[in-house]
Write an enzyme that holds these catalytic residues in place. Structure first.
Site, PDB file in Angstrom:
ATOM      1  N   GLU A 117       0.821  -1.241  -0.009  1.00  0.00           N
ATOM      2  CA  GLU A 117       0.020  -0.110  -0.165  1.00  0.00           C
ATOM      3  C   GLU A 117       0.978   1.221   0.004  1.00  0.00           C
ATOM      4  O   GLU A 117       1.979   1.151   0.445  1.00  0.00           O
ATOM      5  CB  GLU A 117      -1.011  -0.119   1.216  1.00  0.00           C
ATOM      6  CG  GLU A 117      -0.485   0.141   2.530  1.00  0.00           C
ATOM      7  CD  GLU A 117      -1.026  -0.065   3.892  1.00  0.00           C
ATOM      8  OE1 GLU A 117      -2.383   0.071   3.572  1.00  0.00           O
ATOM      9  OE2 GLU A 117      -0.629  -0.641   4.695  1.00  0.00           O
ATOM     10  N   LYS A 119       2.745   4.596   0.985  1.00  0.00           N
ATOM     11  CA  LYS A 119       3.159   5.075   2.275  1.00  0.00           C
ATOM     12  C   LYS A 119       2.814   6.483   2.117  1.00  0.00           C
ATOM     13  O   LYS A 119       3.403   7.626   1.570  1.00  0.00           O
ATOM     14  CB  LYS A 119       4.951   5.205   2.294  1.00  0.00           C
ATOM     15  CG  LYS A 119       5.239   5.687   3.522  1.00  0.00           C
ATOM     16  CD  LYS A 119       6.800   5.165   3.669  1.00  0.00           C
ATOM     17  CE  LYS A 119       7.477   5.519   5.086  1.00  0.00           C
ATOM     18  NZ  LYS A 119       7.209   6.842   5.604  1.00  0.00           N
ATOM     19  N   ASP A 121       2.223  10.233   3.549  1.00  0.00           N
ATOM     20  CA  ASP A 121       3.066  11.420   3.989  1.00  0.00           C
ATOM     21  C   ASP A 121       2.382  12.279   5.100  1.00  0.00           C
ATOM     22  O   ASP A 121       1.996  13.243   4.705  1.00  0.00           O
ATOM     23  CB  ASP A 121       3.593  12.185   2.941  1.00  0.00           C
ATOM     24  CG  ASP A 121       5.036  12.613   3.278  1.00  0.00           C
ATOM     25  OD1 ASP A 121       5.418  12.432   4.398  1.00  0.00           O
ATOM     26  OD2 ASP A 121       5.496  13.279   2.569  1.00  0.00           O
ATOM     27  N   TYR A 227      -6.193   6.892   7.545  1.00  0.00           N
ATOM     28  CA  TYR A 227      -6.260   5.525   7.324  1.00  0.00           C
ATOM     29  C   TYR A 227      -5.529   4.558   7.858  1.00  0.00           C
ATOM     30  O   TYR A 227      -4.207   4.998   8.681  1.00  0.00           O
ATOM     31  CB  TYR A 227      -5.505   5.471   5.834  1.00  0.00           C
ATOM     32  CG  TYR A 227      -6.120   5.790   4.693  1.00  0.00           C
ATOM     33  CD1 TYR A 227      -7.412   5.567   4.461  1.00  0.00           C
ATOM     34  CD2 TYR A 227      -5.507   6.405   3.479  1.00  0.00           C
ATOM     35  CE1 TYR A 227      -8.043   6.103   2.973  1.00  0.00           C
ATOM     36  CE2 TYR A 227      -6.164   6.813   2.181  1.00  0.00           C
ATOM     37  CZ  TYR A 227      -7.336   6.616   1.885  1.00  0.00           C
ATOM     38  OH  TYR A 227      -7.952   6.781   1.030  1.00  0.00           O
ATOM     39  N   LYS A 318      11.069   3.693  -0.835  1.00  0.00           N
ATOM     40  CA  LYS A 318      10.929   4.992  -0.993  1.00  0.00           C
ATOM     41  C   LYS A 318      11.022   5.653  -2.464  1.00  0.00           C
ATOM     42  O   LYS A 318      11.925   5.188  -3.057  1.00  0.00           O
ATOM     43  CB  LYS A 318      11.805   5.696  -0.010  1.00  0.00           C
ATOM     44  CG  LYS A 318      11.560   5.513   1.379  1.00  0.00           C
ATOM     45  CD  LYS A 318      10.556   6.350   2.060  1.00  0.00           C
ATOM     46  CE  LYS A 318      11.074   7.526   2.594  1.00  0.00           C
ATOM     47  NZ  LYS A 318      11.673   7.445   3.649  1.00  0.00           N
ATOM     48  N   CYS A 412      14.560  46.398 -17.518  1.00  0.00           N
ATOM     49  CA  CYS A 412      14.423  45.092 -17.756  1.00  0.00           C
ATOM     50  C   CYS A 412      15.993  44.535 -18.343  1.00  0.00           C
ATOM     51  O   CYS A 412      16.670  45.194 -18.738  1.00  0.00           O
ATOM     52  CB  CYS A 412      13.831  44.788 -19.363  1.00  0.00           C
ATOM     53  SG  CYS A 412      13.908  43.256 -19.984  1.00  0.00           S
ATOM     54  N   CYS A 415      16.461  44.099 -22.226  1.00  0.00           N
ATOM     55  CA  CYS A 415      16.598  45.107 -23.276  1.00  0.00           C
ATOM     56  C   CYS A 415      16.614  46.653 -22.510  1.00  0.00           C
ATOM     57  O   CYS A 415      16.557  47.619 -23.202  1.00  0.00           O
ATOM     58  CB  CYS A 415      15.067  45.097 -24.070  1.00  0.00           C
ATOM     59  SG  CYS A 415      13.693  45.660 -23.160  1.00  0.00           S
ATOM     60  N   CYS A 430       8.091  43.689 -18.281  1.00  0.00           N
ATOM     61  CA  CYS A 430       8.915  44.791 -19.345  1.00  0.00           C
ATOM     62  C   CYS A 430       8.081  45.335 -20.202  1.00  0.00           C
ATOM     63  O   CYS A 430       7.314  44.756 -20.708  1.00  0.00           O
ATOM     64  CB  CYS A 430       9.972  43.888 -19.771  1.00  0.00           C
ATOM     65  SG  CYS A 430      10.669  44.622 -21.398  1.00  0.00           S
ATOM     66  N   CYS A 436      12.007  43.866 -27.132  1.00  0.00           N
ATOM     67  CA  CYS A 436      12.717  43.198 -25.988  1.00  0.00           C
ATOM     68  C   CYS A 436      12.926  41.827 -26.624  1.00  0.00           C
ATOM     69  O   CYS A 436      12.186  40.789 -26.926  1.00  0.00           O
ATOM     70  CB  CYS A 436      11.818  42.837 -24.712  1.00  0.00           C
ATOM     71  SG  CYS A 436      12.840  42.003 -23.528  1.00  0.00           S
TER      72      CYS A 436
HETATM   73  S1  IVH Z   1       3.803   0.317   8.776  1.00  0.00           S
HETATM   74  C1  IVH Z   1       5.837  -1.614  11.852  1.00  0.00           C
HETATM   75  N1  IVH Z   1       2.259   1.409   6.686  1.00  0.00           N
HETATM   76  O1  IVH Z   1       5.832   5.550   7.755  1.00  0.00           O
HETATM   77  C2  IVH Z   1       5.519  -0.880  10.542  1.00  0.00           C
HETATM   78  N2  IVH Z   1       3.780   2.698   7.943  1.00  0.00           N
HETATM   79  O2  IVH Z   1       8.774   4.988   8.324  1.00  0.00           O
HETATM   80  C3  IVH Z   1       4.889   0.221  11.128  1.00  0.00           C
HETATM   81  N3  IVH Z   1       3.711   5.202   7.197  1.00  0.00           N
HETATM   82  O3  IVH Z   1       5.649   5.970  11.264  1.00  0.00           O
HETATM   83  C4  IVH Z   1       4.636   1.003   9.934  1.00  0.00           C
HETATM   84  N4  IVH Z   1       2.194   4.622   5.487  1.00  0.00           N
HETATM   85  O4  IVH Z   1       3.996   6.998   9.917  1.00  0.00           O
HETATM   86  C5  IVH Z   1       3.225   1.657   7.525  1.00  0.00           C
HETATM   87  N5  IVH Z   1       1.269   2.270   4.916  1.00  0.00           N
HETATM   88  C6  IVH Z   1       1.915   2.420   5.927  1.00  0.00           C
HETATM   89  C7  IVH Z   1       2.222   3.823   6.057  1.00  0.00           C
HETATM   90  C8  IVH Z   1       3.365   3.942   7.188  1.00  0.00           C
HETATM   91  C9  IVH Z   1       2.901   5.818   6.327  1.00  0.00           C
HETATM   92  C10 IVH Z   1       4.541   5.944   8.015  1.00  0.00           C
HETATM   93  C11 IVH Z   1       4.332   5.664   9.561  1.00  0.00           C
HETATM   94  C12 IVH Z   1       5.554   5.230  10.083  1.00  0.00           C
HETATM   95  C13 IVH Z   1       6.416   5.469   8.992  1.00  0.00           C
HETATM   96  C14 IVH Z   1       7.802   4.645   9.198  1.00  0.00           C
END
Ligand code: IVH
Length: 674
Positions: A117, A119, A121, A227, A318, A412, A415, A430, A436
């Site tokens: 899934e 990650k 932010d 989520y 990442k 400018c 020119c 300008c 120009c």
């Molecule tokens: S699992 C033991 N799943 O990433 C596993 N983390 O770098 C725990 N994060 O502190 C994390 N999306 O804030 C997991 N789908 C996801 C995530 C996720 C974002 C963040 C989370 C964690 C950090 C770790």
């Protein structure tokens, strides 16, 4: 109404509202209109006002309550909140899979199932439910203990205050990410800008800032979402044999999970998933910084265990960083096609978002003022998707002594004409016009570009050479170029010169819409040019039109109309057009269309997937017919035009019952409207 009757109605209303919350936030599939939902909420509120003894903390009306806090209490996590190991390329993903494989002592032909899934932010939180009631929400902190942010988390609509259904464990801790969707972030910053308040650098900071408010009433106004992706303490445990089973059960209990969650096989499955998500990254409704993979089978997770602060059974693959620190070496001013004078920061080169960046736009002087960027400053550079890199923020604490504020030049830089900045406008310009060279170059680049006259091989470098060699002053000069002149340019072989002349000859046959667009009239983009072409049918009619007549064109308001009139009032512009026509530039002229023929008026259309023509072109055609073309699918969408490899938008449209068209369907829609 008796207390008993009220209590029963209140219970019923709460259940109903909670179910609708689940439809809306968990399944993204609302079953009733917002107005109906509001009506239920209002009825509940009014009953609770009449019978205050019946108010419980889990009532959907009680998301915001109590006075601002003095500070956040510290909370010890019963199960530590770990972090993740990272992988930065496919090789590292393969190594991860190999390590897991070896530790589990699997045979070579056994592949491992992973839950994949995005990650997110944002910020990690732990939510504790006792007997189905949310009793505690805490930030990750240092992993061992965090802060009690319960009052703030309660204000987030997608976090259930009470679990739905049955079968949940008496004690359930879920973990997930609190984040701010991009649209909410933009709206929040827009509001701040209007109120002359400080804006947030990115959605992550905005989410963090919003969650750390001492007054939950402020958090309640912030567009936060949540989520789940993991678990803390569970009793009785477990709730499934695999991570994916367990996560899916959360959804039944009203907890939102990622729509992108998938089980994939082996390292190759992980890499394929990564690539698919990476390709859709800009289309997602929230910022992500990679993909997380977890070994799906819980017994396997257990035997793999942990190393220091991270599990051996999970990894984050990442994306290249989109923000990086660097230094401003100089601030210069660039002059664009319309004379706009744009401040640009020259940076010490830095690797960000997968490329090396050495220039970043500062947009305009208001922006420079607001961020107070100076030469010598250490800054955060941000590059999101294909967007031009920008200076996101200055680290004022690292500012060297004796710097000075950036001033707008009076003349400018190209020119020497006066630079003017009308009162109340952000953009300085300008005043040199086509005198120009910078404006001339930009105008020519625009003229030759793909959506304009589409002169193949006439790129930026070549335009600059032609202008600097004084061979070309305006677009009409292009068609007078000789082979001798062209091949005389530096680094220009005879063959390339021939190709250029052939491309120029070919481009002469065009359409009125393209020609109009290529003239570079201010605020006349593709869609407006097409609208004008259809409405007036021929160029003479457009040249002769006054502002009022121009405004009968769809998409043309008073400002655009006045730019068009001003453009054609300039004798040198008319002369260039005459010379272009004399050089053989031609298009089919037609009869004007009846006014206001907008068969798609009021229709909202979304384009997705890969289509056989540029999206901008399709969008323009639809807009001319009165349609609104937007970026995301909702209940209000009338059609989704889906090309090959359409992803989440298609799924969403299908779920919402939005009509989906392929390209044949699109052509039919456009034709039927002809
Ligand atoms: S699992 C033991 N799943 O990433 C596993 N983390 O770098 C725990 N994060 O502190 C994390 N999306 O804030 C997991 N789908 C996801 C995530 C996720 C974002 C963040 C989370 C964690 C950090 C770790």
């Amino acid at each position: 109404m008796s207390v008993k009757e009220a209590a029963s109605r209140i219970d019923k209303l709460r259940d109903e509202i909670n179910l609708h919350n689940q439809r809306y936030y968990v399944y993204d599939d609302p079953q009733i209109p917002d107005s109906e939902y509001d009506r239920l909420m209002r009825e509940l509120q009014s009953l609770e006002t009449d019978f205050p003894d019946l108010i419980t903390p889990e009532s959907p009306t009680q998301r915001v309550g109590g006075a601002p806090l003095e500070g956040f209490d510290s909370v010890k996590h019963r199960v530590p909140m770990l972090s993740l190991d990272n992988a930065f390329d496919a090789a590292e993903m393969n190594e991860f899979d190999r390590r897991v494989h070896d530790r589990l002592e699997l045979t070579d032909d056994e592949s491992i199932a992973y839950v994949a899934e995005p990650k997110l932010d944002g910020l990690a939180v732990n939510l504790r439910y006792e007997q189905g009631r949310l009793v505690l929400a805490a930030t990750r902190g240092d992993g061992a203990s965090g802060e009690d942010v319960t009052s703030n988390v309660r204000t987030i609509s997608s976090v259930p205050l009470r679990l739905l259904g049955t079968g949940y464990p008496a004690l359930l801790e879920v973990r997930g990410e609190i984040f701010m969707p991009k649209a909410g972030f933009d709206a929040l910053n827009e509001k701040a800008r209007k109120a002359d308040e400080k804006t947030f650098v990115n959605p992550r900071n905005a989410a963090a800032g919003s969650l750390r408010q001492l007054d939950p009433r402020i958090t309640a106004t912030r567009p936060l979402a949540f989520y789940c992706y993991g678990f803390g303490e569970i009793d009785p445990a477990p709730i499934g044999e695999t991570h994916s089973d367990s996560i899916l059960r959360l959804r039944q209990w009203g907890l939102p999970i990622s729509q992108e969650l998938q089980v994939v096989q082996g390292a190759q499955g992980c890499i394929d998933y990564y690539e698919k998500i990476a390709a859709r990254r800009d289309d997602l409704e929230y910022d992500i910084d990679g993909v997380v993979y977890k070994v799906d089978r819980l017994s396997r997770q257990k035997s793999l265990g942990f190393v220091s602060r991270a599990p051996r059974w999970a990894i984050a693959y990442k994306f290249p960083a989109q923000e990086a620190l660097t230094e401003v070496e100089a601030i210069e001013f660039q002059v664009g096609r319309t004379g706009a004078v744009t401040p640009v920061a020259r940076l010490k080169p830095v690797f960000v978002g997968g490329v090396t960046v050495s220039n970043a736009t500062l947009h305009n002087m208001d922006e420079v003022e607001r961020k107070d960027v100076r030469v010598g400053d250490t800054v955060f550079v941000r590059r999101a998707g294909d967007v031009i890199p920008e200076v996101a923020r200055v680290l004022t604490e690292r500012r060297p002594a004796a710097t000075s504020k950036v001033e707008l030049p009076a003349n400018c830089p190209v020119c020497g004409s006066d630079v003017v900045k009308p009162e109340g406008e952000a953009v300085a310009r300008c005043s040199g016009g086509l005198y120009c060279p910078a404006q001339r170059k930009e105008a020519l680049k625009h003229f030759a570009s793909r959506k304009a006259m589409d002169i193949e091989g006439l790129g930026d470098k070549l335009v600059e050479q032609l202008v600097e060699a004084e061979l070309v002053h305006d677009p009409a000069d292009l068609f007078g170029l000789t082979l001798e002149q062209a091949s005389g340019l530096e680094r220009m072989a005879e063959k390339s010169a021939q190709n250029l002349l052939a491309a120029l000859a070919k481009s002469r046959r065009t359409t009125l819409a393209r020609f109009l667009y290529s003239l570079g009239i201010r605020e006349v983009g593709e869609a407006t040019a097409l609208g004008l072409a259809r409405h007036f049918g021929n160029l003479d009619a457009i040249e002769a039109a006054d502002e009022e007549m121009l405004q009968e064109t769809p998409d043309v308001g008073p400002i655009v109309a006045s730019h068009i009139v001003t453009f054609f009032q300039q004798l040198h512009n008319r002369e260039v057009i005459d010379r272009l026509r004399a050089a053989g530039v031609e298009w089919e002229e037609g009869v004007p269309e009846p006014t206001h023929d907008q068969p798609l008026e009021g229709k909202t259309i979304v384009l997705t997937g890969s289509l056989s023509r540029p999206r901008g072109e399709i969008k323009a055609e639809l807009q001319v017919l009165g349609a609104k073309v937007t970026g995301s699918v909702s209940k209000k969408t009338d059609y989704l035009v889906a090309g090959a490899e359409a992803g989440s938008k298609l799924a969403k449209a299908e779920k919402l019952g939005v009509q989906v068209l392929d390209e044949t369907g699109l052509d039919a829609l456009l034709a039927q409207s002809d």
